[in-house]
Structure formats: structure tokens, C-alpha cells
Design a protein around this motif. Structure first.
Motif, mmCIF file in Angstrom:
data_model
loop_
_atom_site.group_PDB
_atom_site.id
_atom_site.type_symbol
_atom_site.label_atom_id
_atom_site.label_comp_id
_atom_site.label_asym_id
_atom_site.label_seq_id
_atom_site.Cartn_x
_atom_site.Cartn_y
_atom_site.Cartn_z
ATOM 1 N N ARG A 1 -5.093 -5.356 -4.294
ATOM 2 C CA ARG A 1 -4.564 -3.945 -3.677
ATOM 3 C C ARG A 1 -4.342 -3.822 -2.202
ATOM 4 O O ARG A 1 -3.985 -2.797 -1.617
ATOM 5 C CB ARG A 1 -5.294 -2.773 -4.172
ATOM 6 C CG ARG A 1 -6.571 -2.462 -3.485
ATOM 7 C CD ARG A 1 -7.607 -1.488 -4.037
ATOM 8 N NE ARG A 1 -8.642 -1.630 -3.265
ATOM 9 C CZ ARG A 1 -9.787 -0.917 -3.651
ATOM 10 N NH1 ARG A 1 -9.524 0.090 -4.623
ATOM 11 N NH2 ARG A 1 -10.937 -0.874 -3.188
ATOM 12 N N ARG A 2 -4.990 -4.942 -1.578
ATOM 13 C CA ARG A 2 -4.830 -5.019 0.082
ATOM 14 C C ARG A 2 -3.301 -5.111 0.430
ATOM 15 O O ARG A 2 -2.489 -5.865 -0.250
ATOM 16 C CB ARG A 2 -5.434 -6.103 0.562
ATOM 17 C CG ARG A 2 -5.877 -5.979 2.103
ATOM 18 C CD ARG A 2 -7.032 -5.327 2.364
ATOM 19 N NE ARG A 2 -7.971 -6.661 2.220
ATOM 20 C CZ ARG A 2 -9.273 -6.083 1.873
ATOM 21 N NH1 ARG A 2 -9.517 -4.948 1.749
ATOM 22 N NH2 ARG A 2 -10.162 -7.077 1.736
ATOM 23 N N ALA A 3 -2.865 -4.156 1.531
ATOM 24 C CA ALA A 3 -1.636 -4.383 2.100
ATOM 25 C C ALA A 3 -1.478 -5.727 2.834
ATOM 26 O O ALA A 3 -2.478 -6.334 3.121
ATOM 27 C CB ALA A 3 -1.265 -3.111 2.918
ATOM 28 N N SER A 4 0.015 -5.766 2.989
ATOM 29 C CA SER A 4 -0.137 -7.252 3.615
ATOM 30 C C SER A 4 -0.398 -7.055 5.259
ATOM 31 O O SER A 4 -0.559 -5.846 5.549
ATOM 32 C CB SER A 4 1.370 -7.570 3.794
ATOM 33 O OG SER A 4 2.356 -6.498 4.116
ATOM 34 N N MET A 5 -0.642 -8.090 5.792
ATOM 35 C CA MET A 5 -1.024 -8.149 7.350
ATOM 36 C C MET A 5 0.102 -7.278 8.120
ATOM 37 O O MET A 5 -0.023 -6.538 8.963
ATOM 38 C CB MET A 5 -1.188 -9.248 8.026
ATOM 39 C CG MET A 5 -2.410 -10.182 7.410
ATOM 40 S SD MET A 5 -2.832 -11.332 8.614
ATOM 41 C CE MET A 5 -1.853 -12.752 8.242
ATOM 42 N N THR A 6 1.261 -7.907 7.557
ATOM 43 C CA THR A 6 2.462 -7.195 8.280
ATOM 44 C C THR A 6 3.615 -7.356 7.442
ATOM 45 O O THR A 6 3.828 -8.285 6.624
ATOM 46 C CB THR A 6 2.683 -7.607 9.977
ATOM 47 O OG1 THR A 6 3.806 -6.812 10.347
ATOM 48 C CG2 THR A 6 3.095 -9.060 9.871
ATOM 49 N N ALA B 1 -6.313 7.527 -2.842
ATOM 50 C CA ALA B 1 -6.782 7.046 -1.867
ATOM 51 C C ALA B 1 -7.900 5.810 -2.528
ATOM 52 O O ALA B 1 -8.111 4.885 -1.832
ATOM 53 C CB ALA B 1 -7.732 7.957 -1.095
ATOM 54 N N VAL B 2 -8.558 6.268 -3.702
ATOM 55 C CA VAL B 2 -9.702 5.289 -4.141
ATOM 56 C C VAL B 2 -8.733 3.969 -4.572
ATOM 57 O O VAL B 2 -9.067 2.962 -4.139
ATOM 58 C CB VAL B 2 -10.437 5.909 -5.322
ATOM 59 C CG1 VAL B 2 -10.908 4.961 -6.020
ATOM 60 C CG2 VAL B 2 -11.292 6.748 -4.543
ATOM 61 N N ILE B 3 -7.846 4.278 -5.412
ATOM 62 C CA ILE B 3 -6.850 3.137 -5.728
ATOM 63 C C ILE B 3 -6.311 2.113 -4.683
ATOM 64 O O ILE B 3 -6.442 1.271 -4.858
ATOM 65 C CB ILE B 3 -6.058 3.659 -6.796
ATOM 66 C CG1 ILE B 3 -6.616 4.104 -8.143
ATOM 67 C CG2 ILE B 3 -4.906 2.758 -7.166
ATOM 68 C CD1 ILE B 3 -5.671 4.842 -9.128
ATOM 69 N N ASP B 4 -5.992 3.078 -3.653
ATOM 70 C CA ASP B 4 -5.164 2.421 -2.626
ATOM 71 C C ASP B 4 -6.174 1.649 -1.467
ATOM 72 O O ASP B 4 -6.049 1.053 -0.817
ATOM 73 C CB ASP B 4 -4.655 3.549 -1.860
ATOM 74 C CG ASP B 4 -3.330 2.581 -1.085
ATOM 75 O OD1 ASP B 4 -2.672 1.605 -1.572
ATOM 76 O OD2 ASP B 4 -2.997 3.260 0.076
ATOM 77 N N GLY B 5 -7.615 1.872 -1.933
ATOM 78 C CA GLY B 5 -8.649 1.133 -0.975
ATOM 79 C C GLY B 5 -8.836 2.102 0.129
ATOM 80 O O GLY B 5 -9.291 1.348 1.273
ATOM 81 N N ALA C 1 0.921 -1.272 0.122
ATOM 82 C CA ALA C 1 0.039 -0.014 0.224
ATOM 83 C C ALA C 1 1.097 1.262 -0.153
ATOM 84 O O ALA C 1 1.978 0.978 0.344
ATOM 85 C CB ALA C 1 -0.900 -0.080 1.162
ATOM 86 N N VAL C 2 0.216 2.186 -0.314
ATOM 87 C CA VAL C 2 1.031 3.618 -0.415
ATOM 88 C C VAL C 2 1.709 3.962 0.887
ATOM 89 O O VAL C 2 2.850 4.520 1.157
ATOM 90 C CB VAL C 2 0.136 4.882 -1.057
ATOM 91 C CG1 VAL C 2 0.993 6.224 -0.851
ATOM 92 C CG2 VAL C 2 -0.386 4.324 -2.302
ATOM 93 N N ASN C 3 0.998 3.601 2.113
ATOM 94 C CA ASN C 3 1.460 4.125 3.412
ATOM 95 C C ASN C 3 2.583 3.058 3.592
ATOM 96 O O ASN C 3 3.678 3.687 4.207
ATOM 97 C CB ASN C 3 0.593 4.057 4.440
ATOM 98 C CG ASN C 3 -0.134 2.854 4.433
ATOM 99 O OD1 ASN C 3 0.049 1.912 3.603
ATOM 100 N ND2 ASN C 3 -0.884 2.695 5.570
#
Lengths: 179, 472
Positions: free
Chosen positions: B252-257, B14-18, A139-141
């Protein structure tokens, strides 16, 4: 119902059209949904419908335009199952974006090649951002934290990179078309 | 429109990043409604974004993959002749599915629900056995000899240790009992057992998945342990990995960690992630166990600290009997413990249980580390006294008057080797302090620097060891 005169059903040509349209359909569905969530499943449903409707396809018509019609129906069906708060676009905007999308003339069989070539032309730092964001799914952050840069700066960079890639792809495809 | 553009760019990101909230979505919609140019720009950006996802392979869904690949097993598609299936791009897989559907539409179309619920494709991987120790399997006795070239779709081990190299270049060690499926040479599914992966640059992106999690290598050496309890433990020894929820296919989801060297977490059946505070090491790097030593021979049973931040995920590595010449002093660092000169370490210290600590913890002025021993023992702290010492040390420990050497090893990037043996290398003398625990129990160590210290006067992070007291 009278069958279309130009119907050829599930022919190798239809398979080729369906195959070559997959990334375009995915992009179209993603845009109408306002992101990737659900896009894969809607694409799957769309493929099933397209396959079942193969006999109705008129080979004189552009395949992608025909496929978009069914993809749009599937997007609408998917939206009905979602909470309103999760929908990025309202129905009017879905229609407007669909029209916008359909109006943009892309060559379905060559755009990914063009993208590949355009990515190679990016500066190393931009390629690295593309790698973080897409290949590694960050993600971007997360990217901002990793690089020690503000979130907005990374978002803006990705925006510019997508714009550069778009311009480059369009130029490449126009160039090839004119060659 | 120009005034709206910065807002639009941020909102689109923000939209693309969810990550857009409801207010942002409303603002985004208002901008799109008001401006055809922005709508065109949105469509263009979404197109490129989707293509980039497609190219990266993050776009296909579970149902797509299942729907496309499964039918290929009984009858390869017409276009598949001579192709390496693993290297097929997605569109070819889709083509294959469609062609197969043409060949077998009678089952394909009515069977979509079946395809959706079907098991993922069984796959296989070519591997070379590097080491095999006491490997017992239910169905292939004797197949695992060093040097054997095998192609496996699954590996079931009742016991033993097997080390092999996949044709992707990843070197994997499996400790039984284990039940592992090979999904190509870049992906393993671990249903049970302990796996340590040493991933070369060529195999970056190597994936180990379990019932709970998916670990994606980012250039590293890491371990995954799936116990019968249904937890997945992930430990990173070098480099870093991304940890995903196994069922989250959101592209597009970020990893859990993200875990880096020296960090370890447990993912439980509810996908809750918690820190693993201790990892026990063995004689070899791929011998490890999450948690404290379970072997009754170990003196130190656990090491804990007072860190409470959810972002702290690092582990203390306990090496039973691990204090010897050239023993690694810190997690993720090349610094080593040695005798200060050629006479070596004191014999009474050699063979003590060793705790690898974190070199950067010397800056944490509130740090407290509690060492628990399972029997009467002497706990040792190796302390850098070049600029004094904190009050807790003299209050709880006694100075033995002896010194141990901490070799300040050159960085890996320098290309210079770490000195081998006692007295070799750039050695710092650290004082050996001792605290005797006459029975099983704990002692708490404080920070390297107290808050009032001059922090510019550097001290090394201390070392911790323990040795059982002789029977009386």
C-alpha cells in the motif's frame, strides 16, 4: 500425543485446501494486523506451519477455521516483534476482529470470481479509482492530487466502492449458493 | 454510532492508506472497542481491501515469490502441464509450491531460510531484434542481427546499440556496456547500462528495476541508466511512470515519486532522489545521456535554473548541433523551429546547439536560466516580442534583426500533422537575439514576463541556442 483419527497429511486435498485459502488467509491476517504491512510474511510463516501440521488436520473440520487458528498465532508472534506504536489494533481488538472475521461465512473458492464480476459492474469512474489505488498502488493523496479532488472525497469514494463490492460479492455468492 | 461514522470512515481510510498517526490509531481503536457494528464493518472492508490487493498482484511478498517459484525450475509441478507459467495466478503458484513441497518436502521444509535468501527465479523473454549496431557480447557474437527471433534470460553487451521488441509489445533500446536480465516480457532488471523503453498500450505496466529503484510504466517512453557508480537515472520522454524503492514491497506504500514527461531524477545508493537538470539528446530519440554533454564537440555544457522546489524535477534537453528545420522547440510539445519562409533558417544559425525549454515557463516571472558554454560562443535567444520584451534581454543581448519561425503545432489529439520544412504551418515570428561570450563561461537569462507585465498578453516561452565562435 495421539494422532487425530482423520489425519490425511499432505494429500492433494490438503494442497487444494491450502491453495484455495491463500487469499482468505491473507485477508484475515491483514485485518488482524490492521493493514498489509507484514501480512505477506505472516502468511508465509503461516503456510509453513500449516504444512508442518498437515498430519494434524481433521478433514471433518472446515479447513479455513483450522488455518485461521494458526494464522492468529503467527499474527501474535509478529506483533511481539513490532513497536507498540506501529500496531493498529490492541490484543483485545485482535481477538474481537478475529472472531468477527471467522463469523463471516465466505466461500473461499468463489470470492475472487465474485469480486471480478462485481468490479466489472462498477461505473467507469469507480473502476478507475480501483485501478489507481490497487493496480497502480497509488496512495489516496496521490489520487486526490491527480484528479484535483479533496483527499477526503477520494477516501470516501474508496470506502463506498469497497462497500458496494462487498454487498455485490455477498449477493453473488448467496445467489450461487441458492442456485 | 451514526455520529461516529464519518470519523470512522476517515480513520479507516487513513489506516488502510498507512497514513494514520498515533492519535488517529487511538481514536480508531476506541471506536472499534465501543461498537460491534463498526468492528464488523472493519473486518468487511479489510477483507475487500485485501482481495483487491490480492487481485492486483500487490500482495505477495519477496519471500513468498521466492519460496514458490524457485523449486519449479528443476521440476515443473504436476498441475503445470500445458500451462503458461507467466500467466499463473498467485494461488496456482502457491499450489505449485505446495505440490513441490509434497514432492520434495525433505528439502523444502528445512530449507526455508535458503529459499528466503535465494535469488529470484531466472526467467526469459522472447524478443525480435529490430536494429543492431556494433553489438559486442562476451558470449554470443553475431547473434544479434535485425530480424532475429531470440529467447533470452540475460543480455550482456560490451558495447553497441541493440533495439528489440519484446513479445509484450514493449520496444527496448539497450546501449552497452550493459548487463540486463529478463524477468518475463514485462520486466527487466538492469544491473548496468542504459535502457530506453517505448511502451505501447498493450504493455502498460512494464517494469524496469535496478539495484535502487523500480520504474513502473503508466503508458510512456522512458529511459533508465545504471552507471558503475551505483546510481539509477530515470528520464521520462513521454507519458508518466511511477518510481518505487526497489526493496519496498509494501503493497500500500505510495511510490517514491511519479515522473511525467520532461522530468528526470537520480536515485542514489541511499535511495535519495534528486533532480537531473540536464539531459543530452542525440540524433535519435533513444540516444540520450543524463547530465550535460560529455562530448567535447558540444558548445553548451550545461543549462541550470533558479528553481529550488523539491517538486520540480524537469530537465532541460540539450541537443548538440540540434538546431535545424523541424527541430522540436519544447520538452513534451510538438512545436518546432523553422525558417519563417521557404528560404529556411539562416545558415549561420543552423547546426547550433539547441536547448529544449518548457513551454509553460513563460508564466514564471522569477525564472532565471543560466547557460554555460565550454568555449567561445554566441548564445542566441529566440524571443516573442508581440507584446514587448523584458529589460534583461536588451541589457545582455543584441537584436540581430532576424526572425525565426516557431510553428504552433496542432495538438496530437487533433490528428492534424505538424508542418514539415520551412514556412509550413502556423508560424509565429520570434526575434533572434545574440550574446557573444569571448571565452568559456555563462550567461543568465531572465523571465519571459516581468512581474509588472500584463500577463494576459501572451508570449511564447523563448528558445535557446549556441554556436561556437570562429577561431581567430
Amino acid at each position: 500425543m495421539t494422532p487425530p483419527q482423520q489425519s490425511h497429511g499432505q494429500t492433494p486435498e490438503f494442497v487444494r485446501n491450502l491453495t484455495e485459502s491463500q487469499s482468505m488467509l491473507y485477508a484475515y491476517i491483514s485485518a488482524l494486523l490492521g493493514g498489509a504491512e507484514g501480512a505477506q510474511d505472516v502468511l508465509q510463516e503461516t503456510n509453513v506451519v500449516l504444512w508442518s501440521k498437515a498430519s494434524e488436520y481433521d478433514v471433518q473440520r472446515p479447513f479455513l477455521a483450522w488455518a485461521y487458528t494458526f494464522a492468529r498465532f503467527q499474527v501474535m508472534a509478529w506483533r511481539k516483534k513490532q513497536s507498540r506504536s506501529r500496531l493498529v489494533l490492541d490484543e483485545d481488538l485482535v481477538d474481537q476482529v478475529a472472531d468477527e472475521f471467522a463469523a463471516q461465512d465466505f466461500n473461499a473458492s468463489r470470492h475472487l470470481d465474485a469480486l471480478e464480476s462485481c468490479i466489472r459492474k462498477l461505473p467507469e469512474s469507480h473502476r478507475q479509482l480501483v485501478d489507481f489505488r490497487y493496480a497502480q498502488g497509488e496512495a489516496v493523496n496521490q489520487i486526490a492530487a491527480r484528479l484535483g479532488r479533496p483527499h477526503n472525497a477520494i477516501a470516501a469514494s474508496l470506502y463506498r466502492i469497497r462497500k458496494m463490492l462487498l454487498d455485490c460479492m455477498q449477493a453473488a455468492l448467496v445467489g450461487k449458493a441458492g442456485a | 454510532m451514526n455520529g461516529a461514522r464519518p470519523d470512522f470512515e476517515n480513520l479507516l481510510a487513513a489506516v488502510i492508506d498507512g497514513s494514520a498517526d498515533e492519535a488517529q490509531l487511538r481514536q480508531f481503536q476506541a471506536l472499534l472497542r465501543a461498537d460491534a457494528e463498526l468492528r464488523a464493518e472493519y473486518a468487511s472492508h479489510m477483507r475487500v481491501h485485501a482481495f483487491l490487493q490480492w487481485r492486483a498482484g500487490s500482495a505477495p511478498s519477496k519471500s513468498q515469490l521466492r519460496g514458490t517459484v524457485i523449486p519449479m525450475d528443476p521440476a515443473p509441478p504436476v498441475e503445470a502441464a500445458g500451462e503458461n507459467r507467466r500467466r499463473w495466478p498467485r494461488w496456482r503458484l502457491a499450489a505449485a509450491a505446495a505440490i513441490l513441497a509434497g514432492l520434495g518436502a525433505a528439502f523444502w521444509l528445512p530449507s526455508i531460510p535458503w529459499l528466503r535468501n535465494a535469488r529470484p527465479p531466472e526467467n526469459a523473454a522472447a524478443l525480435e531484434v529490430l536494429e543492431a549496431e556494433g553489438v559486442a557480447t562476451p558470449n554470443a557474437p553475431g547473434a544479434f542481427n535485425a530480424g532475429a527471433q531470440l529467447k533470452l534470460s540475460e543480455l550482456r553487451m560490451l558495447s553497441g546499440r541493440l533495439r528489440f521488441r519484446l513479445d509484450s509489445g514493449a520496444v527496448v533500446t539497450v546501449n552497452g556496456p550493459a548487463d540486463i536480465h529478463f524477468l518475463g516480457s514485462m520486466r527487466l532488471r538492469v544491473n548496468r547500462g542504459k535502457v530506453t523503453a517505448d511502451v505501447s498500450a498493450g504493455a502498460k505496466g512494464f517494469i524496469v528495476e535496478t539495484a535502487q529503484a523500480k520504474v513502473v510504466d503508466l503508458g510512456t517512453k522512458f529511459g533508465v541508466d545504471v552507471a558503475d557508480a551505483g546510481n539509477t537515472d530515470v528520464v521520462v520522454f513521454q507519458g508518466r511512470v511511477n518510481l518505487f524503492d526497489r526493496d519496498d514491497r509494501h503493497p500500500r506504500r505510495a511510490s517514491m515519486t511519479q515522473l511525467v514527461e520532461g522530468e528526470a531524477v537520480r536515485v542514489d545508493a541511499r535511495r535519495q532522489v534528486s533532480r537531473i537538470v540536464n539531459v543530452t539528446g542525440g540524433a535519435r530519440e533513444d540516444e540520450w545521456a543524463s547530465g550535460g554533454p560529455r562530448d567535447g564537440a558540444a558548445v553548451i555544457s550545461s543549462v541550470r535554473d533558479n528553481l529550488r522546489s523539491p517538486s520540480d524535477k524537469y530537465f532541460y534537453r540539450i541537443l548538440p548541433g540540434g538546431l535545424k528545420e523541424d527541430a522540436r522547440a519544447f520538452i513534451g510539445q510538438r512545436h518546432e523551429w523553422n525558417g519563417l519562409d521557404a528560404s529556411g533558417m539562416p545558415p549561420w544559425l543552423t547546426g547550433a546547439d539547441l536547448v529544449q525549454t518548457f513551454v509553460n515557463d513563460h508564466l514564471k516571472t522569477t525564472l532565471e536560466i543560466t547557460v554555460t558554454v565550454s568555449r567561445p560562443a554566441a548564445v542566441y535567444v529566440f524571443f516573442d516580442e508581440r507584446s514587448g520584451r523584458p529589460s534583461w534581454l536588451a541589457q545582455r543581448f543584441t537584436d540581430t534583426g532576424l526572425k525565426i519561425g516557431l510553428e504552433n503545432a496542432p495538438s496530437l489529439e487533433s490528428g492534424k500533422p505538424v508542418g514539415k520544412g520551412p514556412g509550413v504551418g502556423n508560424m509565429a515570428p520570434l526575434s533572434v537575439w545574440r550574446c557573444e561570450l569571448p571565452q568559456a563561461g555563462s550567461v543568465t537569462l531572465g523571465p519571459v514576463h516581468e512581474a509588472s507585465d500584463d500577463m494576459t498578453r501572451r508570449r511564447w516561452m523563448y528558445g535557446i541556442a549556441a554556436k561556437a565562435l570562429p577561431d581567430r
